[in-house]
Design an enzyme around this catalytic site. Sequence first.
Site, PDB file in Angstrom:
ATOM      1  N   HIS A  60      27.339  33.782  21.119  1.00  0.00           N
ATOM      2  CA  HIS A  60      26.753  32.686  21.173  1.00  0.00           C
ATOM      3  C   HIS A  60      25.316  32.713  21.010  1.00  0.00           C
ATOM      4  O   HIS A  60      24.680  32.984  22.222  1.00  0.00           O
ATOM      5  CB  HIS A  60      27.141  32.149  22.637  1.00  0.00           C
ATOM      6  CG  HIS A  60      26.719  30.578  22.799  1.00  0.00           C
ATOM      7  ND1 HIS A  60      27.609  29.650  23.499  1.00  0.00           N
ATOM      8  CD2 HIS A  60      25.535  29.763  22.420  1.00  0.00           C
ATOM      9  CE1 HIS A  60      27.076  28.470  23.457  1.00  0.00           C
ATOM     10  NE2 HIS A  60      25.705  28.558  23.021  1.00  0.00           N
ATOM     11  N   HIS A  62      21.439  31.441  19.152  1.00  0.00           N
ATOM     12  CA  HIS A  62      20.838  30.398  18.208  1.00  0.00           C
ATOM     13  C   HIS A  62      19.730  30.949  17.596  1.00  0.00           C
ATOM     14  O   HIS A  62      18.737  31.331  18.199  1.00  0.00           O
ATOM     15  CB  HIS A  62      20.294  29.021  19.157  1.00  0.00           C
ATOM     16  CG  HIS A  62      21.385  28.646  19.854  1.00  0.00           C
ATOM     17  ND1 HIS A  62      21.950  27.417  19.354  1.00  0.00           N
ATOM     18  CD2 HIS A  62      21.883  28.672  21.006  1.00  0.00           C
ATOM     19  CE1 HIS A  62      22.827  26.851  19.956  1.00  0.00           C
ATOM     20  NE2 HIS A  62      22.913  27.657  21.289  1.00  0.00           N
ATOM     21  N   PHE A  63      19.672  31.150  16.226  1.00  0.00           N
ATOM     22  CA  PHE A  63      18.679  31.924  15.563  1.00  0.00           C
ATOM     23  C   PHE A  63      17.698  30.872  14.691  1.00  0.00           C
ATOM     24  O   PHE A  63      17.052  31.268  13.988  1.00  0.00           O
ATOM     25  CB  PHE A  63      19.365  33.058  14.643  1.00  0.00           C
ATOM     26  CG  PHE A  63      19.457  34.296  15.237  1.00  0.00           C
ATOM     27  CD1 PHE A  63      19.538  34.506  16.615  1.00  0.00           C
ATOM     28  CD2 PHE A  63      20.060  35.233  14.520  1.00  0.00           C
ATOM     29  CE1 PHE A  63      20.017  35.509  17.166  1.00  0.00           C
ATOM     30  CE2 PHE A  63      20.534  36.718  15.042  1.00  0.00           C
ATOM     31  CZ  PHE A  63      20.452  36.675  16.344  1.00  0.00           C
ATOM     32  N   ARG A  64      18.127  29.706  14.937  1.00  0.00           N
ATOM     33  CA  ARG A  64      17.234  28.357  14.572  1.00  0.00           C
ATOM     34  C   ARG A  64      16.887  28.481  13.054  1.00  0.00           C
ATOM     35  O   ARG A  64      16.223  27.734  12.603  1.00  0.00           O
ATOM     36  CB  ARG A  64      16.032  28.546  15.112  1.00  0.00           C
ATOM     37  CG  ARG A  64      16.107  28.683  16.709  1.00  0.00           C
ATOM     38  CD  ARG A  64      16.687  27.365  17.376  1.00  0.00           C
ATOM     39  NE  ARG A  64      16.560  27.401  18.669  1.00  0.00           N
ATOM     40  CZ  ARG A  64      17.292  26.854  19.549  1.00  0.00           C
ATOM     41  NH1 ARG A  64      18.361  26.138  19.119  1.00  0.00           N
ATOM     42  NH2 ARG A  64      17.098  26.821  20.984  1.00  0.00           N
ATOM     43  N   ASN A  94      23.797  24.710  15.292  1.00  0.00           N
ATOM     44  CA  ASN A  94      23.063  23.303  15.359  1.00  0.00           C
ATOM     45  C   ASN A  94      21.648  23.623  14.722  1.00  0.00           C
ATOM     46  O   ASN A  94      20.698  23.524  15.250  1.00  0.00           O
ATOM     47  CB  ASN A  94      22.860  22.927  16.889  1.00  0.00           C
ATOM     48  CG  ASN A  94      22.260  24.061  17.834  1.00  0.00           C
ATOM     49  OD1 ASN A  94      22.054  25.222  17.080  1.00  0.00           O
ATOM     50  ND2 ASN A  94      21.873  23.694  18.916  1.00  0.00           N
ATOM     51  N   ASP A 151      28.242  23.137  19.288  1.00  0.00           N
ATOM     52  CA  ASP A 151      27.379  23.633  20.257  1.00  0.00           C
ATOM     53  C   ASP A 151      26.000  22.838  20.411  1.00  0.00           C
ATOM     54  O   ASP A 151      25.434  22.731  19.505  1.00  0.00           O
ATOM     55  CB  ASP A 151      27.231  25.031  20.382  1.00  0.00           C
ATOM     56  CG  ASP A 151      26.532  25.288  21.609  1.00  0.00           C
ATOM     57  OD1 ASP A 151      26.609  24.973  22.816  1.00  0.00           O
ATOM     58  OD2 ASP A 151      25.501  26.156  21.538  1.00  0.00           O
ATOM     59  N   ASN A 278      21.038  23.654  29.396  1.00  0.00           N
ATOM     60  CA  ASN A 278      22.251  22.966  29.416  1.00  0.00           C
ATOM     61  C   ASN A 278      23.617  23.929  29.267  1.00  0.00           C
ATOM     62  O   ASN A 278      23.511  24.574  28.148  1.00  0.00           O
ATOM     63  CB  ASN A 278      22.189  22.049  28.120  1.00  0.00           C
ATOM     64  CG  ASN A 278      21.124  21.021  28.225  1.00  0.00           C
ATOM     65  OD1 ASN A 278      20.632  20.836  29.372  1.00  0.00           O
ATOM     66  ND2 ASN A 278      20.817  20.429  26.960  1.00  0.00           N
ATOM     67  N   ASP A 305      23.804  32.556  24.733  1.00  0.00           N
ATOM     68  CA  ASP A 305      23.355  31.362  24.729  1.00  0.00           C
ATOM     69  C   ASP A 305      21.698  31.649  24.334  1.00  0.00           C
ATOM     70  O   ASP A 305      21.027  30.624  24.947  1.00  0.00           O
ATOM     71  CB  ASP A 305      23.579  30.259  25.814  1.00  0.00           C
ATOM     72  CG  ASP A 305      23.314  28.777  25.433  1.00  0.00           C
ATOM     73  OD1 ASP A 305      23.022  28.749  23.955  1.00  0.00           O
ATOM     74  OD2 ASP A 305      23.286  28.044  26.040  1.00  0.00           O
ATOM     75  N   HIS A 309      12.822  28.876  22.231  1.00  0.00           N
ATOM     76  CA  HIS A 309      12.080  27.861  22.145  1.00  0.00           C
ATOM     77  C   HIS A 309      10.529  28.196  22.283  1.00  0.00           C
ATOM     78  O   HIS A 309      10.252  28.947  22.930  1.00  0.00           O
ATOM     79  CB  HIS A 309      12.231  26.446  23.304  1.00  0.00           C
ATOM     80  CG  HIS A 309      13.589  25.853  23.016  1.00  0.00           C
ATOM     81  ND1 HIS A 309      14.093  24.958  21.972  1.00  0.00           N
ATOM     82  CD2 HIS A 309      14.588  25.994  24.092  1.00  0.00           C
ATOM     83  CE1 HIS A 309      15.303  24.625  22.237  1.00  0.00           C
ATOM     84  NE2 HIS A 309      15.738  25.249  23.358  1.00  0.00           N
TER      85      HIS A 309
HETATM   86  O1  DOR Z   1      20.401  24.710  26.916  1.00  0.00           O
HETATM   87  C1  DOR Z   1      20.829  24.678  25.529  1.00  0.00           C
HETATM   88  N1  DOR Z   1      20.008  25.007  24.575  1.00  0.00           N
HETATM   89  N2  DOR Z   1      22.112  24.694  25.593  1.00  0.00           N
HETATM   90  C2  DOR Z   1      22.847  24.713  24.500  1.00  0.00           C
HETATM   91  O2  DOR Z   1      24.050  24.531  24.687  1.00  0.00           O
HETATM   92  C3  DOR Z   1      22.059  24.630  23.036  1.00  0.00           C
HETATM   93  C4  DOR Z   1      20.810  25.262  23.404  1.00  0.00           C
HETATM   94  C5  DOR Z   1      19.929  24.970  22.206  1.00  0.00           C
HETATM   95  O3  DOR Z   1      20.361  24.822  20.907  1.00  0.00           O
HETATM   96  O4  DOR Z   1      18.771  24.914  22.507  1.00  0.00           O
END
Ligand code: DOR
Length: 423
Positions: A60, A62-64, A94, A151, A278, A305, A309
Amino acid sequence: MLLIRNAYLIDPASGTEGIRDILIRDGYFAAVGTSLEAPAGTPCIDAGGLTAAPGLIDTHSHFRDPGFTYKEDIHTGALAAARGGYTSVILMANTSPAVDSPAVLADILARGRKEAVHIYSCANVTAGMRGLQLADLPALAAAGAAGFTDDGLPIMDAALLRTAFTAARGLGLPVSLHEEDKTMISQNGVNGGGTAAKALGLAGAPREAEISMIERDLAIAVETGAPVCIQHISTAEGVELVRQARRKNPDIHAEATPHHFSLTEDAVLRKGTLAKVNPPVRTENDRLAIIRGLQDGTIDLIATDHAPHAASEKEKPFVQAPSGMIGLETALGLALRELVRPGCLTMMQMLACLTVNPARFYHLPAGEVRVGAPADLVLFDPDAEWEVTAPFASKSDNSPFIGEKLPGVIRYTICRGEVAYKQ
Ligand code: DOR
């Protein structure tokens, strides 16, 4: 060739625990034993005092990339993974565009193949993550999707989800689910009704938003027999629902994140938006229930996760700032500090959640130190401590753990028999 001497090997797949030499040839484990011989001139790592484990696997991250590469990209994400001891990472979908077409997925996987660690990616369950109609799941499976997820967003349409579960079961791929009913949430990222939300004057994200979604989705998972993952579980009730449902469908799995087993809602008051995530971190009772879930195998995956950011985004007022924190570089340290050192899990149990369990669930050729298997390995000093500081290998530094001391210094991450990270 590479010879690793005198490592303390912990391999949950085989149950092996003890001092071993490990010989790597052409990217694969060639021998595991004691007093191994190698031809003169073979490079050698003296791993005395270090623990060796299969390279860690994150289900899980996120490499954006594509879309938000000012936060992270596939290359910097891979560097963060290697620094954290990870040799396989499954990306969330996402991005922008979302991973709902074979073309977007193929581009991510092609660029991932150039990295020093294995990059896999989930594809979306629904087109554009809009929750209205299914993406072309068979085509995405054929293009190499590791599984399916929206997700970041729940799938509110139960009938659509049921169809997705049936399709995913037919394809033999997991569906992993973000369980928060948006209709119950006024402001996300803080525990609804809890002390931090009250202090901030916010309604927050109530626990019922997670519990009700988990209950609904587990009922459908039991009915369809689909391989399903409840992501980043945050409530004691959610853990109990998974415990019960796994008895009826053993292919139900669940993730615990390092932040959910390390933090409680007061972190939001101490760390502000850095602890906004989240689903939110909640109470000590929830944290302990998640640890009990890990102890009895209800929760079988530790997943980061990893959600980078930019600083400018996290500097915004609480309600406007995005949710999420980076996690790849601190996960092993937090697992050692919060799970192993207090005696909640053995090192073997903890490492199973980071290696063989994710490998089996996602059908990855990884997660074991076995002759003939790909030579993915982490070597770390479990007793040495380090301080979490920016900069990270990640492009972002949104971690609430900056300034804390963590055990477990990673000395080498080896992937395909090559050194991907060395301290
Ligand atoms: O806090 C979160 N950020 N929860 C998620 O499930 C997605 C993630 C994000 O993509 O920033």
